[in-house]
Scaffold this active site. Structure first.
Site, PDB file in Angstrom:
ATOM      1  N   ASN A   1      31.070  45.007  86.916  1.00  0.00           N
ATOM      2  CA  ASN A   1      30.985  46.456  87.193  1.00  0.00           C
ATOM      3  C   ASN A   1      31.390  47.261  85.960  1.00  0.00           C
ATOM      4  OD1 ASN A   1      33.512  45.475  88.638  1.00  0.00           O
ATOM      5  ND2 ASN A   1      33.866  47.644  88.980  1.00  0.00           N
ATOM      6  N   ASP A   2      32.394  48.103  86.004  1.00  0.00           N
ATOM      7  CA  ASP A   2      32.642  49.073  84.925  1.00  0.00           C
ATOM      8  C   ASP A   2      32.638  48.480  83.515  1.00  0.00           C
ATOM      9  OD1 ASP A   2      33.336  50.406  87.236  1.00  0.00           O
ATOM     10  OD2 ASP A   2      35.455  50.592  86.739  1.00  0.00           O
TER      11      ASP A   2
ATOM     12  N   ASP B   1      42.624  52.919  85.131  1.00  0.00           N
ATOM     13  CA  ASP B   1      41.509  53.182  84.228  1.00  0.00           C
ATOM     14  C   ASP B   1      41.896  54.006  83.006  1.00  0.00           C
ATOM     15  OD1 ASP B   1      40.266  51.925  86.373  1.00  0.00           O
ATOM     16  OD2 ASP B   1      39.326  53.755  87.134  1.00  0.00           O
TER      17      ASP B   1
ATOM     18  N   GLU C   1      37.944  58.191  89.339  1.00  0.00           N
ATOM     19  CA  GLU C   1      38.121  56.953  88.568  1.00  0.00           C
ATOM     20  C   GLU C   1      37.611  57.171  87.145  1.00  0.00           C
ATOM     21  OE1 GLU C   1      36.077  53.775  90.843  1.00  0.00           O
ATOM     22  OE2 GLU C   1      38.068  52.998  91.277  1.00  0.00           O
TER      23      GLU C   1
ATOM     24  N   TRP D   1      28.359  51.873  94.363  1.00  0.00           N
ATOM     25  CA  TRP D   1      29.149  51.095  95.326  1.00  0.00           C
ATOM     26  C   TRP D   1      28.562  51.111  96.728  1.00  0.00           C
ATOM     27  CZ3 TRP D   1      32.237  47.445  93.957  1.00  0.00           C
ATOM     28  CH2 TRP D   1      32.960  47.508  92.751  1.00  0.00           C
TER      29      TRP D   1
END
Lengths: 526, 526
Positions: B21-22, B151, B203, B296
């Site tokens: 993901n990120d 984050d 986020e 998501w």
């Protein structure tokens, strides 16, 4: 009943024929106990086309509407009578009335003239309770020589004893606030500019004081920052096309100061625009309003033949604290439909599923609504065993709505448990328009994480009003609303509900109850 | 080439197998001239599952990526190495390095440990140019005993000679700003809270100074308010699920002050989340970044078998004035893909349509891309005769993309002239996932009114990069971007373009040019 009749919803205002967009001049007549709704209208065209006039409908119960034709028309067919509002000038501040007009019916309309490339604010007044209007002799009352200056909404600000107008400088992204003692002379007070989602134009603002309720539903008195400024944006809404956003804050009669710098949408559907509140509603709060249930991205192509577009149900607003996350709560705008079942006929006893009935993949539960004429109300509450949700799979509970068991056309809505998102799919309803217009977004969704309650499992609930070709959803007692139009094949009424889950054991239906309704008055004129 | 290979895009970073993901810790190694990308990763699961580690890929050209395995792993399998950033501590402010490490490779990663229900900021450092990391002995460096504090993105603020961290208090909707002299001791400076579209969690923030360019592409010097704060929101983005929003303003080393109170989305698609910029990019502006190309709402169910999710192309940002309406212009964030054709092979000469070829309903134009392996670049420019647009009809120009002429599966995109809206329909690509997951929104749109030029007619243009299962669109030289994943039947490459209009005479193609590309390195490891 012919197909053309079936294309009109029953409890949502439509014109009998021709074009409709924004609701205008909403007011309640306390003498005759009548709801008045005007709207952007051209009876001779089913697409937006000049001359745009104010159409007019009235209702005793805010459920069944009676069309009264045109109330304000432009002097020549080039210009347009664009959106605006109505006030009751019961103290005759405008000096437009004499004793022959009951104070409760001293109706003044404030609207935008669109002519010669300039938009000006005009007033008109009615001596017959809002059925016909006379233009004020010295119009315009507000002209700043701007081509995009429109949609005045006027309220009485009792704290300062003045009229307050909010009006959009659409292409400057400013909501201008003006004040007046007499509805005729207007003074600029302040501007609320470049806020929230700008979209590509601001339209149809409104400013209202909304009661703050505590957890028991009691009003919290002596609050200051419970004013709501709503603005419609089009085009360029984040979901595409048209939407209504709002801000909560303080208003001192001159400046609106939002309590924070966030922006929120009033309705998460794609068919909720140009929301406006009624003036002089019975409870004296003036927090009941309605919106245009369409979107400029596709409104001129929707598959109705006699008319185009309806307005939403009336919605009553209040403010109430909502726990958004475990660490953060805030004041949230709630809405509930004005839903007077006394005006309606129950066609059959309400039909329910057995609570906690097992729901299995490919072995769903059915409700037969064979009396239905297309107007259904439902309440649906379900629980989710969060620990059993399989991450790699679509974990959904889905309700399929169709005209009969054997049909291949359906509207579907439901909930996916991995994402805690509610979804709607309006893409399988069989109409050519739906299948061919990609701007009529098929799938829409609403993230429901904060809109649940816990009782060992997560519990979600939604209240739905389905009326022929429009569905309004109110989640968790109105903490969130979403409005969607849909176009079922040949306007057939929904008469069959099928509910199933893509997984075992995760979901339980706590309640699913459908009521099949009709309107009492067969002579309804929309 | 097997089906599993075809499911990986060619110039978009994916892991060879497992979950992504990120993007994390993006930095450029000026010594070895190498782009480093870390990312949230579990190589042993194709759904999000602990232990989440930092995966690692490198690239010489920011186009072709080489997977290097895991860079940071949690000490035990319970916790997770969550998102964060990397800086080059070339002056050794942290005193973690000695002369044995080249100043250009003194890499410090700042990341969130998720363990025991608490999220803490940790640092790790690398002595081998970013391939392996050692945890700092006295971690955590920042712990406020909060379960949703994550984050960290760190930059060097040269004006005050300090490190600046932005980090999300996700469930309080605050981006906290901290400063440090040494990356180890952090001081709270300010919070940017409850701004813009809150969604249901904040986020992955980031704070960057972005060059302002004039109309000729020259940098305007001595600007102050050209800092951009970006925040990802999930769930609760206005299009559903996940999105990245941004604010433009001033930053004095302590407080970020936005220049206005509007909110804007960095990308209008539904697959652009957790955008982050690189540290130490060659031109010293640090305005090149990438995002996770998923959402998501459905990411754990997308139909790939070996891996899940890719990152976007690298995008370079700049600020430039844009005329939004005739009455209003503002500074807008532009983006352009880093697109180095030297790293790619042209499989055939670019293919074009004849300019101004007539385009008729049901008599479209075709381009045969039979060399294509799924990587296509295109430029498309069209004009609209606004006066000829029929209001009552869908007035569209549509591009259909499919594997071969006779296929019934297609991706379609185009423009509707009544609404000036661009649309994408990813619902007819034939994959089971697409057809059954209503959260994978089929229709998406972008309102293009301000993104046009006038030359007698309205002219629109879009630059597209289509790479197997992802499409990135850049409108009007990057004034607007939109990223969409799609899943074509059996991962077949797009090799056929069909263009048609629903009406006569309204549209003219000014340019449509497709280039079929492949990568040079057959040994690509994603």
């Amino acid at each position: 009943m012919g197909l053309q009749d079936l294309e009109h919803p029953l409890v949502h205002l439509t014109p009998p024929h021709g074009w409709l967009n924004d609701p205008n001049g909403l007011w309640y007549d306390a003498k005759d106990e009548l709801w008045h709704c005007y709207f952007q209208h051209n009876p001779d065209s089913t697409v937006w086309k000049q001359p745009i006039c104010w159409g007019h409908s009235v209702s005793k119960d805010a459920i069944i509407w009676d069309y009264k034709g045109l109330a304000i028309v432009p002097p020549d067919s080039d210009g347009g009578v664009f959106s605006g509002s109505v006030v009751v000038d019961n103290r005759n501040t405008s000096e437009l009335f004499d004793e022959s007009t009951d104070p409760r019916q001293r109706v003044v309309a404030i609207w935008t003239q669109d002519a010669d490339g300039i938009q000006r604010q005009m007033i008109s007044y009615s001596m017959d309770g809002g059925y016909s209007f006379k233009d004020y002799a010295h119009n315009p009352v507000l002209d700043i020589n701007n081509s995009n200056f429109r949609d005045p909404k006027v309220i009485w600000h009792k704290e300062t004893g003045r009229w307050i107008m909010v009006v959009a400088l659409s292409q400057k992204f400013e909501i201008s606030i003006y004040s007046s003692k007499d509805l005729i002379h207007w003074q600029y007070e302040s501007g609320f500019a470049v806020r929230g989602f700008k979209g590509l134009q601001y339209e149809c603002p409104g400013l209202i004081k909304v009661p703050l309720l505590d957890a028991n539903g009691q009003e919290v008195k002596d609050t200051k920052d419970n004013w709501v400024l709503y603005i419609s944006i089009n085009p360029g809404a984040p979901q595409g096309g048209s939407a209504t956003e709002y801000f909560i804050g303080e208003f001192d009669g001159k400046v609106f100061q939002p309590r924070d710098n966030q922006v929120r949408l009033m309705d998460l559907g794609k068919d909720f625009y140009a929301f406006q509140t009624f003036y002089n509603t019975p409870n004296d709060k003036d927090v009941i309003g309605m919106a245009w249930a369409s979107n400029w991205q596709y409104t001129n192509q929707t598959p109705t033949s006699q008319y185009r577009s309806c307005l939403t149900m009336l919605r009553k607003l209040h403010l109430q604290k909502l726990q958004i996350t475990p660490e953060y709560s805030e004041i949230n705008l709630f809405s509930a439909p004005l839903w007077d079942q006394d005006s309606l006929v129950n066609l059959a006893p309400p039909k329910s599923l057995t609570p906690d009935a097992p729901l299995l993949p490919n072995h769903g539960l059915n409700i037969n609504l064979d009396q239905g004429e297309g107007l259904l109300e439902f309440t649906w509450e379900w629980s989710v065993q969060d620990k059993l949700v399989p991450k790699a799979d679509f974990c959904g509970i889905t309700m399929f709505l169709k005209d009969q068991e054997t049909s291949n056309q359906f509207l579907s809505l439901g909930f996916e448990a991995n994402s805690s998102a509610f979804f709607l799919d309006r893409g399988n309803t069989g109409s050519h328009f739906t299948e061919t217009n990609p701007l009529f977004t098929r799938n829409l969704s609403a993230d429901l994480t904060p809109y649940r309650t816990f009782q060992g499992t997560s519990i979600y609930k939604v209240h739905g009003i389905l009326d022929r070709n429009i569905l309004e959803l109110y989640f968790n007692d109105g903490a969130l609303a979403a409005t969607y139009t849909f176009f079922y094949l040949e306007n057939r009424p929904i008469r069959w509900v099928h509910m199933e889950s893509s997984v075992n054991d995760v979901f339980k239906i706590k309640e699913l109850r459908f009521t099949e309704l009709a309107i009492k008055s067969p002579s309804k004129t929309y």
